[in-house]
Design an enzyme around this catalytic site. Structure first.
Site, PDB file in Angstrom:
ATOM      1  N   SER A   1      27.809  18.811  13.814  1.00  0.00           N
ATOM      2  CA  SER A   1      29.200  19.195  14.050  1.00  0.00           C
ATOM      3  C   SER A   1      29.503  20.337  13.105  1.00  0.00           C
ATOM      4  CB  SER A   1      30.159  18.044  13.773  1.00  0.00           C
ATOM      5  OG  SER A   1      29.462  16.871  13.535  1.00  0.00           O
ATOM      6  N   CYS A   2      30.199  21.311  13.632  1.00  0.00           N
ATOM      7  CA  CYS A   2      30.577  22.423  12.776  1.00  0.00           C
ATOM      8  C   CYS A   2      31.562  21.919  11.752  1.00  0.00           C
ATOM      9  CB  CYS A   2      31.235  23.504  13.602  1.00  0.00           C
ATOM     10  SG  CYS A   2      30.025  24.366  14.570  1.00  0.00           S
ATOM     11  N   ILE A   3      31.567  22.519  10.601  1.00  0.00           N
ATOM     12  CA  ILE A   3      32.448  22.016   9.571  1.00  0.00           C
ATOM     13  C   ILE A   3      33.416  23.109   9.120  1.00  0.00           C
ATOM     14  CG2 ILE A   3      30.192  21.737   8.517  1.00  0.00           C
ATOM     15  CD1 ILE A   3      31.713  20.916   6.055  1.00  0.00           C
TER      16      ILE A   3
ATOM     17  N   MET B   1      36.093  19.799  17.032  1.00  0.00           N
ATOM     18  CA  MET B   1      35.607  20.704  16.005  1.00  0.00           C
ATOM     19  C   MET B   1      35.068  21.956  16.703  1.00  0.00           C
ATOM     20  SD  MET B   1      36.241  18.953  13.367  1.00  0.00           S
ATOM     21  CE  MET B   1      35.368  19.614  11.961  1.00  0.00           C
TER      22      MET B   1
END
Lengths: 102, 411
Positions: free
Chosen positions: A100-102, B157
């Site tokens: 998941s991109c953060i 996200m």
């Protein structure tokens, strides 16, 4: 770490994802699917194949992209792989858990 | 004369204008920065506005104040970029030619992506705190709310400042305690991730805090729609979570202008080389801040570290030298945990946030991944640093653009 899946010794990480896609085969998918209480239908295989293809092409996976892929809509994706479909499906497909991109 | 054009005078663009103004001088270079807005907002302040910790004056200033003399501020709306012709077309027909383009058009919320989110309850019981208007409307709602179910929610996200919704939940806990009504409020944190955060060690620490503050967590929730009548959010699996107030972080997207210019991905982020910050498609285009698709946090601290490295790379590019692959995804974020305390995390592409001291190994004074009052003071001091140091492109002493591994407890 190693674990035995379908009679073969397979390299996995702490979360149970295969760390070497080359070790994946359909019998492994069957075992991982039944651990997630899923019995694989032709439709499941179609989606697993699509995910593996994206992985080979180094396309980062996300729920949004899959929903727009034309292969499966998000609703059906959830029906086939309940709760957390992307995490479950990638595990069964033998490819890494999408970062998941953060 | 050569032209350098910066799109966007937010945090990232303003910092680049200040950096480059020292290096690319007239008459060889002319620098222009383009923005349609009148105001520059301190976006981290949106988190504090709903709780009456900051007031609007603390977070809004004029854009001009931060643009250095010698840099042209072009006010107006960008129609589109024509990257093959090295041109920016403005609405109304004006054109700006460039030799070098820096894209810093940021990211914004897109509540229309989810059915019912911007529905009849929008800013009545469904709020965002990623815009000034949203944050202010929420403040007014909370001021005389009598309690009920407060749901803090992330749509998908990536989002700007991925810790902000957690901070919101922590600050809400603290706010209602101070109002002596915590027992009347049930707080639930709903996330599409499988835990409180994306990195394991920080997730552990943050989940512990959620538990301590009696905040429920619902994970792996991919929202399908907001039901305005039943007042609940429903995910693709059919799971429904009721709310009296929904504080959501809608889908974040890059600016529409990148879509119009054919330069964005499916979320309008510009494909960018993650170590050099050069566009993957056009060699004379560079991208920094929230506008890029690099796998780093969308946060002011990241833009600050990027700006230092990008300045060097632009100067190399101008001289025809090879670019340095130096950006490591360094992010440094304070996480407000309520009751006058905060956590600090420091991490990059490869190293997750861990415990330790910052910025001096073994000394601190700030503690990593542990709650402390000093960290909270650091966060409050940051607003002053933002307006007076950061935007001006001044290097922050002792904090390097690339992450330092010393003073940190990796296994």
């Amino acid at each position: 770490m190693e674990r035995t899946i379908a009679g073969k010794s397979i390299a996995v990480n702490e979360e149970g994802y295969l760390t070497d896609f080359k070790q994946w085969d359909k019998s492994i998918a069957d075992v991982l699917a039944s651990e997630a209480e899923i019995s694989l239908t032709p439709r499941h295989w179609e989606i697993l194949g699509y995910l593996q293809n994206e992985y080979r092409n180094e396309v980062p996976l996300s729920i949004r992209k899959i929903g727009k892929s034309g292969v499966v809509d998000i609703k059906e994706f959830y029906q086939l792989f309940p709760k957390a479909p992307l995490k479950t499906a990638t595990k069964i497909a033998g490819i890494p858990k999408p970062a998941s991109c953060i | 004369m050569k032209h350098l054009v910066i799109l966007g005078a937010g945090t990232a663009g303003t910092m680049m204008a200040n950096h480059l103004n020292h290096h690319l001088k007239k008459p060889e270079w002319e620098i222009s920065i383009v923005d349609e807005r009148e105001e520059h907002h301190y976006q981290p302040g949106y988190l504090f506005l709903p709780f009456d910790i900051y007031s609007p004056e603390d977070i809004v200033k004029h854009i001009e104040e931060f643009i250095p003399k010698g840099v042209n501020l072009v006010k107006g709306k960008i129609d589109k970029v024509l990257p093959k012709e090295n041109k920016v077309k403005m609405t109304g027909g004006n054109e700006l030619n460039y030799d070098l383009l820096i894209v810093a058009t940021g990211a914004k919320i897109a509540p229309e992506e989810i059915e019912g989110m911007k529905g009849s309850e929008w800013q009545k019981s469904v709020f965002d705190f990623y815009t000034f208007e949203g944050s202010l409307a929420l403040r007014n709602k909370l001021r005389d709310w009598e309690g009920g179910k407060l749901v803090v929610h992330i749509t998908e996200m990536p989002i700007k400042c991925p810790v902000a919704p957690l901070e919101f939940a922590f600050l809400a806990d603290s706010y209602f305690k101070h109002k002596h009504m915590r027992d009347k409020v049930e707080i639930t944190y709903v996330t599409p991730l499988s835990g409180a955060f994306t990195k394991p060690k920080a997730t552990e620490a943050l989940e512990h805090l959620l538990q301590e503050k009696h905040i429920n967590i619902e994970s792996d929730f991919a929202i399908e729609h907001v039901d305005n009548e039943a007042k609940e959010i429903v995910d693709y699996g059919g799971r429904a979570i009721p709310f009296d107030i929904l504080v959501t972080v809608p889908t974040n997207k890059g600016d529409e202008v990148m879509a119009r210019s054919g330069m964005g991905d499916d979320l309008n982020y510009v494909p960018t080389h993650k170590a050099t910050l050069q566009s993957k498609e056009y060699t004379n285009v560079f991208v920094l801040g929230d506008a890029s698709n690099i796998p780093a946090s969308k946060a002011g601290s990241v833009a600050h570290f990027e700006a230092e490295i990008l300045t060097e790379n632009i100067l190399r590019f101008v001289k025809g030298e090879p670019l340095k692959e130096e950006f490591d995804g360094h992010a440094n974020c304070f996480i407000e945990t309520g009751n006058g305390k905060a956590l600090l995390i420091d991490f990059n592409y490869t190293h997750e946030p861990v415990e330790g001291t910052f910025p001096f190994a073994g000394v601190g004074p700030l503690r990593l991944l542990k709650e402390s009052r000093m960290n909270h003071l650091g966060k409050l001091a940051f607003r002053w640093i933002y307006w007076n140091v950061l935007l001006k492109g001044t290097h922050i002493p002792f904090v390097s653009a690339t992450m330092s591994e010393s003073g940190k407890k990796y296994n």
